[in-house]
Design a protein around this motif. Structure first.
Motif, PDB file in Angstrom:
ATOM      1  N   ARG A   1      -5.793   1.080  -4.235  1.00 13.62           N
ATOM      2  CA  ARG A   1      -4.601   0.236  -4.343  1.00 13.62           C
ATOM      3  C   ARG A   1      -5.059  -1.172  -4.735  1.00 13.62           C
ATOM      4  O   ARG A   1      -5.756  -1.825  -3.933  1.00 13.62           O
TER       5      ARG A   1
ATOM      6  N   SER B   1      -2.018   1.368  -8.367  1.00  9.50           N
ATOM      7  CA  SER B   1      -3.292   2.091  -8.285  1.00  9.50           C
ATOM      8  C   SER B   1      -4.117   1.929  -9.555  1.00  9.50           C
ATOM      9  O   SER B   1      -3.612   2.107 -10.668  1.00  9.50           O
TER      10      SER B   1
ATOM     11  N   GLY C   1       2.083   2.889  -4.487  1.00  9.28           N
ATOM     12  CA  GLY C   1       1.080   3.428  -5.403  1.00  9.28           C
ATOM     13  C   GLY C   1       1.168   2.931  -6.839  1.00  9.28           C
ATOM     14  O   GLY C   1       0.323   3.278  -7.666  1.00  9.28           O
TER      15      GLY C   1
ATOM     16  N   GLY D   1       0.777  -1.237   0.000  1.00 11.36           N
ATOM     17  CA  GLY D   1       0.000   0.000   0.000  1.00 11.36           C
ATOM     18  C   GLY D   1       0.803   1.278   0.000  1.00 11.36           C
ATOM     19  O   GLY D   1       0.230   2.361   0.022  1.00 11.36           O
TER      20      GLY D   1
END
Ligand code: FAD
Ligand code: FES
Ligand code: FES
Lengths: 163, 292
Positions: free
Chosen positions: A64, A55, A52, A49
């Protein structure tokens, strides 16, 4: 504790295409995208997490993909970097990153493009400070961020010009 | 970096979730936003045999203004709190802190109830709810009970939740008139968990004498650290810089218990706590005086 062999039927829409797969509940969304349906544009960096890179958009909001199980996307719509534009017709955000040199190695780029695409929908005319906030959850080891910020602001202009 | 296998349930009612939780007890974990649990599962620090995903239960996400405060559903996403006008009006301390919690993508998923239940001493919401004297409604098949924040956070990642209970909602009281508030923290990188931080609220009378003060520290102990003696010290005093300095000194030297780690030494954290406490009280006082 006995290991379970549970499999779940997942139906999810990714970049407008419906996919049906039978998967283990423990499969992360990031792995589903890359290994099950072959969309390797979504990158995996840290898997906890922080970076990124993974994403993507779920129902147009940035998430995420390494912190969601694929089974949780049942009935939802996912957008990955592959869904933003095509080689011949880049999205305004992609075009702006190209023009403003918003990337070098490109590892962080898919996570940033998806995040920025969602950001500009809710904030079409950001200040530089807001642009920096928007990408605060995306690590880039190459650019030093300056050109990424430039690209976000340029993307906003392009989108406004396009109406 | 892949989670161990587990059995997955996605109940669509709270009753079903509670019955699954009763059935599986210690083997089960509730999955809310997953922004703390999934990293731990990826690292295999957590290996729950059963996961009860409560994301498909409607009606657990809301922010409602009520007599004397605001009621917040457990599945309220951080992002919802961040943009809620009701939160801004009735719980400005929480509202103004939300953008400091993690990153946009994490706030899309992370929840109010998840952050409280996870009880990370470095997290903001446990400290803010302790400062504001919030209470939480815990439900199970056995019934329900309200637990005040001051009795909910019991230690590192440890709360008053029994294995068959779900935190369903919180009630956050509104501050009285002529109150001010502040959250001050220091992070190595903006939006990271804080090295040290403190939340302060003060309520003044018409002569600017402090009626009530509350100081709660984060990241300098195994839970939100309520500095009761320093808070009490301020009562009945004008909040002069000497009074503020004395309270910050007392709180940071005697009422916190910071640890050493690779990010900061205990001494440095204590120093930060002292400085941040003064800043927080100053800002809270100014905000209180700004009100009629
Ligand atoms: C990169 C990153 C940075 C972060 N930075 C910060 C930060 O600066 N400050 C901060 O405060 N937080 C931060 N977080 C944590 C974030 O706020 C989490 O969302 C939050 O702590 C947990 O909420 P969740 O809904 O994701 O819970 P989950 O991860 O789903 O659950 C956490 C724990 O609580 C239990 N649980 C969840 N909901 C309930 C419930 N309703 N009843 C009973 N038990 C429940 C779960 O079983 C689990 O044990 C960060 C997270 C990441 C990934
Ligand atoms: S791989 Fe998901 S945040 Fe790093
Ligand atoms: S361009 Fe290389 S990490 Fe960002």
């Amino acid at each position: 504790m006995e290991a379970t062999n549970q499999k779940i039927e997942l139906t999810v829409t990714v970049n407008g295409t419906r996919y049906e797969r039978e998967i283990e509940p423990r499969m992360l969304l990031s792995d589903f995208l890359r290994h099950e349906i072959g969309l390797t544009g979504t990158h995996v960096g840290c898997e906890h997490g922080v970076c990124g890179a993974c994403s993507v958009l779920m129902d147009d909001q940035p998430v995420r993909s390494c912190l969601m199980f694929a089974v949780q996307t049942q009935g939802h719509e996912i957008t990955t970097v592959e869904g933003l534009g095509t080689m011949d017709a880049l999205s305004p955000v992609q075009q702006a990153f190209h023009e403003a040199h918003g990337l070098q190695c490109g590892f962080c780029t898919p996570g940033i493009l998806t995040t920025v695409t969602a950001f500009l929908e809710t904030n079409p005319d950001p200040s530089e400070e807001e642009a920096r906030e928007a990408i605060s959850g995306n690590l880039c080891r190459c650019t030093g961020y300056q050109h990424i910020v430039d690209a976000v602001l340029l993307a906003a202009k392009k989108k406004q010009a396009a109406g | 970096m892949k989670p161990a296998p587990f059995e997955y349930h996605a109940p669509t009612t709270l009753d079903d979730a509670l019955s699954l939780l009763t059935e599986h007890g210690y083997d089960a974990k509730v999955l809310a936003g997953g922004q703390s649990l999934v990293p731990m599962m990826n690292f295999r620090i957590a290996q729950p045999a059963v996961l009860i995903d409560i994301n498909n239960i409607p009606d657990l996400a809301y922010i409602n203004a009520e007599e004397g405060g605001v009621r917040v559903g457990a599945m309220t996403r951080h992002h919802q709190s961040e943009i809620s006008p009701i939160m801004a009006q009735h719980a400005p301390l929480i509202y103004s802190t939300m953008p400091k919690i993690a990153y946009p993508q994490v706030r899309t998923r992370g929840t109010f109830g998840g952050s409280l239940s996870h009880a990370d001493p470095a997290a903001e919401l446990p400290t803010l709810t302790t400062t504001l004297d919030a209470k939480f409604r815990l439900v199970s098949q056995r019934g329900e009970r309200w637990v005040p924040a001051s009795e909910f956070f019991l230690g590192l990642y440890t709360t008053a939740l029994e294995p068959d209970e779900i935190l369903a909602e919180g009630f956050v009281p509104e501050l009285p008139p002529r109150s001010g508030w502040s959250l001050q923290e220091v992070n190595r990188r903006k939006h990271d968990f804080a090295l040290a931080g403190v939340a302060a609220t003060v309520t003044l009378d018409e002569n600017d004498v402090c009626q009530n003060a509350r100081l709660v520290f984060l990241s300098v102990g195994d839970r939100p650290m309520y500095a009761e003696r320093a808070s009490t010290l301020l009562q009945g005093q004008a909040l002069t810089s000497e009074a503020i300095r004395a309270a910050a000194e007392l709180a940071s030297s005697e009422e916190i218990d910071p640890g050493d780690d690779i990010h900061a030494t205990a001494d440095f954290r204590r120093h930060l706590a002292n400085v941040l406490c003064k800043r927080a009280l100053e800002q809270a006082r100014q905000r209180a005086q700004g009100q009629k």
